[in-house]
Write a protein that holds these residues in place. Sequence first.
Motif, PDB file in Angstrom:
ATOM      1  N   LYS A   1       4.972 -33.356  -1.111  1.00  0.00           N
ATOM      2  CA  LYS A   1       5.987 -34.677  -2.205  1.00  0.00           C
ATOM      3  C   LYS A   1       6.977 -34.388  -1.152  1.00  0.00           C
ATOM      4  O   LYS A   1       7.662 -33.861  -1.275  1.00  0.00           O
ATOM      5  N   ASP A   2       7.737 -35.566  -1.218  1.00  0.00           N
ATOM      6  CA  ASP A   2       8.663 -35.861   0.077  1.00  0.00           C
ATOM      7  C   ASP A   2       8.119 -35.216   0.140  1.00  0.00           C
ATOM      8  O   ASP A   2      10.004 -35.192   1.067  1.00  0.00           O
ATOM      9  N   GLY A   3       7.884 -34.506   1.528  1.00  0.00           N
ATOM     10  CA  GLY A   3       7.706 -34.331   3.207  1.00  0.00           C
ATOM     11  C   GLY A   3       7.539 -32.833   2.669  1.00  0.00           C
ATOM     12  O   GLY A   3       7.772 -31.910   3.752  1.00  0.00           O
ATOM     13  N   LYS A   4       7.351 -32.256   1.188  1.00  0.00           N
ATOM     14  CA  LYS A   4       7.724 -30.497   1.335  1.00  0.00           C
ATOM     15  C   LYS A   4       6.547 -30.013   1.144  1.00  0.00           C
ATOM     16  O   LYS A   4       5.538 -30.978  -0.435  1.00  0.00           O
ATOM     17  N   ALA A   5       6.308 -28.778   1.287  1.00  0.00           N
ATOM     18  CA  ALA A   5       5.400 -28.280   0.106  1.00  0.00           C
ATOM     19  C   ALA A   5       5.980 -27.921  -1.624  1.00  0.00           C
ATOM     20  O   ALA A   5       6.033 -26.746  -1.590  1.00  0.00           O
ATOM     21  N   VAL A   6       5.303 -28.727  -2.189  1.00  0.00           N
ATOM     22  CA  VAL A   6       4.774 -28.288  -3.773  1.00  0.00           C
ATOM     23  C   VAL A   6       3.907 -27.618  -4.834  1.00  0.00           C
ATOM     24  O   VAL A   6       2.725 -27.743  -4.193  1.00  0.00           O
ATOM     25  N   ARG A   7       4.428 -27.714  -5.675  1.00  0.00           N
ATOM     26  CA  ARG A   7       3.318 -27.470  -6.456  1.00  0.00           C
ATOM     27  C   ARG A   7       3.781 -28.709  -8.475  1.00  0.00           C
ATOM     28  O   ARG A   7       4.910 -28.807  -8.481  1.00  0.00           O
ATOM     29  N   LEU A   8       3.067 -28.535  -8.587  1.00  0.00           N
ATOM     30  CA  LEU A   8       2.523 -29.537  -9.913  1.00  0.00           C
ATOM     31  C   LEU A   8       2.712 -28.869 -11.422  1.00  0.00           C
ATOM     32  O   LEU A   8       1.125 -27.773 -10.692  1.00  0.00           O
ATOM     33  N   LEU A   9       3.071 -28.818 -12.412  1.00  0.00           N
ATOM     34  CA  LEU A   9       2.707 -28.651 -13.951  1.00  0.00           C
ATOM     35  C   LEU A   9       1.315 -29.246 -14.561  1.00  0.00           C
ATOM     36  O   LEU A   9       2.252 -30.985 -14.632  1.00  0.00           O
ATOM     37  N   ARG A  10       0.128 -29.484 -14.154  1.00  0.00           N
ATOM     38  CA  ARG A  10      -0.721 -29.823 -14.985  1.00  0.00           C
ATOM     39  C   ARG A  10      -0.554 -32.040 -14.093  1.00  0.00           C
ATOM     40  O   ARG A  10      -0.444 -32.977 -14.712  1.00  0.00           O
ATOM     41  N   GLY A  11      -0.332 -31.915 -12.877  1.00  0.00           N
ATOM     42  CA  GLY A  11       0.189 -33.404 -12.086  1.00  0.00           C
ATOM     43  C   GLY A  11       0.881 -33.875 -12.910  1.00  0.00           C
ATOM     44  O   GLY A  11       1.439 -34.910 -12.563  1.00  0.00           O
ATOM     45  N   ASP A  12       1.923 -33.540 -13.322  1.00  0.00           N
ATOM     46  CA  ASP A  12       3.346 -34.741 -13.535  1.00  0.00           C
ATOM     47  C   ASP A  12       4.358 -34.493 -12.637  1.00  0.00           C
ATOM     48  O   ASP A  12       4.949 -33.193 -12.048  1.00  0.00           O
ATOM     49  N   MET A  13       4.908 -35.291 -12.124  1.00  0.00           N
ATOM     50  CA  MET A  13       5.624 -35.432 -10.325  1.00  0.00           C
ATOM     51  C   MET A  13       7.260 -34.821 -11.251  1.00  0.00           C
ATOM     52  O   MET A  13       7.753 -34.341 -10.251  1.00  0.00           O
ATOM     53  N   ASP A  14       8.115 -35.139 -12.376  1.00  0.00           N
ATOM     54  CA  ASP A  14       9.163 -34.136 -12.290  1.00  0.00           C
ATOM     55  C   ASP A  14       9.107 -33.063 -12.397  1.00  0.00           C
ATOM     56  O   ASP A  14       9.482 -32.407 -12.921  1.00  0.00           O
ATOM     57  N   LYS A  15       7.348 -32.203 -12.824  1.00  0.00           N
ATOM     58  CA  LYS A  15       7.621 -30.733 -12.592  1.00  0.00           C
ATOM     59  C   LYS A  15       7.054 -30.053 -11.480  1.00  0.00           C
ATOM     60  O   LYS A  15       5.644 -29.647 -11.631  1.00  0.00           O
ATOM     61  N   ALA A  16       7.593 -30.497 -10.629  1.00  0.00           N
ATOM     62  CA  ALA A  16       7.492 -30.095  -8.500  1.00  0.00           C
ATOM     63  C   ALA A  16       8.302 -29.099  -8.871  1.00  0.00           C
ATOM     64  O   ALA A  16       9.534 -28.998  -9.193  1.00  0.00           O
ATOM     65  N   THR A  17       7.733 -27.745  -8.323  1.00  0.00           N
ATOM     66  CA  THR A  17       8.460 -26.390  -7.532  1.00  0.00           C
ATOM     67  C   THR A  17       7.979 -26.793  -6.119  1.00  0.00           C
ATOM     68  O   THR A  17       7.082 -26.667  -5.656  1.00  0.00           O
ATOM     69  N   VAL A  18       9.030 -26.637  -6.081  1.00  0.00           N
ATOM     70  CA  VAL A  18       8.988 -26.595  -3.764  1.00  0.00           C
ATOM     71  C   VAL A  18       8.866 -25.646  -3.929  1.00  0.00           C
ATOM     72  O   VAL A  18       9.582 -24.578  -3.730  1.00  0.00           O
ATOM     73  N   PHE A  19       7.931 -24.916  -2.442  1.00  0.00           N
ATOM     74  CA  PHE A  19       7.365 -23.957  -2.127  1.00  0.00           C
ATOM     75  C   PHE A  19       7.988 -23.559  -0.929  1.00  0.00           C
ATOM     76  O   PHE A  19       8.187 -22.365  -0.423  1.00  0.00           O
ATOM     77  N   ASN A  20       7.673 -24.559   0.319  1.00  0.00           N
ATOM     78  CA  ASN A  20       7.662 -24.321   1.606  1.00  0.00           C
ATOM     79  C   ASN A  20       8.527 -25.956   1.270  1.00  0.00           C
ATOM     80  O   ASN A  20       8.233 -27.202   1.703  1.00  0.00           O
ATOM     81  N   ASP A  21       9.920 -25.692   2.412  1.00  0.00           N
ATOM     82  CA  ASP A  21      10.311 -26.738   2.748  1.00  0.00           C
ATOM     83  C   ASP A  21       9.211 -27.430   4.497  1.00  0.00           C
ATOM     84  O   ASP A  21       9.505 -28.801   4.785  1.00  0.00           O
ATOM     85  N   ASP A  22       8.815 -26.721   5.175  1.00  0.00           N
ATOM     86  CA  ASP A  22       7.890 -26.872   6.087  1.00  0.00           C
ATOM     87  C   ASP A  22       6.494 -26.677   5.906  1.00  0.00           C
ATOM     88  O   ASP A  22       6.330 -25.512   5.593  1.00  0.00           O
ATOM     89  N   PRO A  23       6.114 -28.060   5.732  1.00  0.00           N
ATOM     90  CA  PRO A  23       4.528 -27.713   5.160  1.00  0.00           C
ATOM     91  C   PRO A  23       3.868 -26.878   6.150  1.00  0.00           C
ATOM     92  O   PRO A  23       2.525 -26.338   5.922  1.00  0.00           O
ATOM     93  N   ALA A  24       3.995 -27.359   7.623  1.00  0.00           N
ATOM     94  CA  ALA A  24       2.906 -27.061   8.507  1.00  0.00           C
ATOM     95  C   ALA A  24       2.983 -25.504   8.834  1.00  0.00           C
ATOM     96  O   ALA A  24       2.098 -24.344   9.013  1.00  0.00           O
ATOM     97  N   ALA A  25       4.315 -24.913   8.960  1.00  0.00           N
ATOM     98  CA  ALA A  25       4.574 -24.015   8.564  1.00  0.00           C
ATOM     99  C   ALA A  25       3.591 -23.496   7.613  1.00  0.00           C
ATOM    100  O   ALA A  25       3.498 -21.428   7.510  1.00  0.00           O
ATOM    101  N   GLN A  26       3.761 -23.526   6.008  1.00  0.00           N
ATOM    102  CA  GLN A  26       2.985 -23.132   5.033  1.00  0.00           C
ATOM    103  C   GLN A  26       1.398 -23.177   5.498  1.00  0.00           C
ATOM    104  O   GLN A  26       0.594 -22.011   5.726  1.00  0.00           O
ATOM    105  N   ALA A  27       1.223 -24.097   6.615  1.00  0.00           N
ATOM    106  CA  ALA A  27       0.162 -23.817   6.914  1.00  0.00           C
ATOM    107  C   ALA A  27      -1.313 -22.747   7.865  1.00  0.00           C
ATOM    108  O   ALA A  27      -1.789 -22.240   7.672  1.00  0.00           O
ATOM    109  N   LEU A  28       0.091 -22.321   8.542  1.00  0.00           N
ATOM    110  CA  LEU A  28      -0.362 -21.861   9.728  1.00  0.00           C
ATOM    111  C   LEU A  28       0.411 -20.463   8.795  1.00  0.00           C
ATOM    112  O   LEU A  28      -0.477 -18.944   9.287  1.00  0.00           O
TER     113      LEU A  28
END
Length: 240
Positions: free
Chosen positions: A10-37
């Motif tokens: 979401k917006d270029g960052k790795a996030v998780r939503l609660l039950r698919g609600d875009m207004d309830k997003a928690t950012v877990f990593n600003d760098d998704p590629a780093a998260q993938a690695l």
Amino acid sequence: MILYPAIDLKDGKAVRLLRGDMDKATVFNDDPAAQALEFVAQGCEWLHLVDLNGAFAGEPVNAAAVEAILKQTKTPTQLGGGIRDMATIEMWLGKGLSRVILGTVAVERPELVREAARAFPGQVAVGIDAKDGRVATKGWAEVTQVDAVDLARSYEDAGVAAIIYTDINRDGAMQGPNVEATAALANAVTIPVIASGGVSSIKDLKALRDCGAPLNGAISGRALYDGAIDLKAALEALKA
């Protein structure tokens, strides 16, 4: 059973939503590629990506983040969200994606799913996202009257590689997966089924593995980020 770590974009960052609600997003990593690695370093066999903005927009939005992941890791990767025409399917597979996930069009344009599955054997999956057994589309914003099992059965002869079944009420809620509904759907079709939504512990993974249906795998996101599931330990447990 394969464990698919999830990277929701979401917006270029790795996030998780609660039950698919875009207004309830928690950012877990600003760098998704780093998260993938990080996931790859822990031994995952696949990565599961979702372009959340794309799911609402109906076209790719987080393409730059997806491309960065594809460039930095050779681990097989599947992507859903905003893939609604053949040109986009061809674009992503051409960039090295292993599998595209078609959700909204699986309800609205089944002929496209069939055409894509014929053109790209083994590389097209159907995403079935359900709320109380009914399929939701357009980033889960619209709940249809289509029954999830009926939709899955309609693709039995289409040659799709997998069905990703998500129980929306469980997604991101850390309350465990809907094992019963997932097993029922998997037993209703011969297509490999991947479980998604609510997987929050190694116990949950084992429950899915031992549910009495031949599940291909399970997707987990928030539990991996929160530390409720240790990826290495989970991979070892599923091999045991």
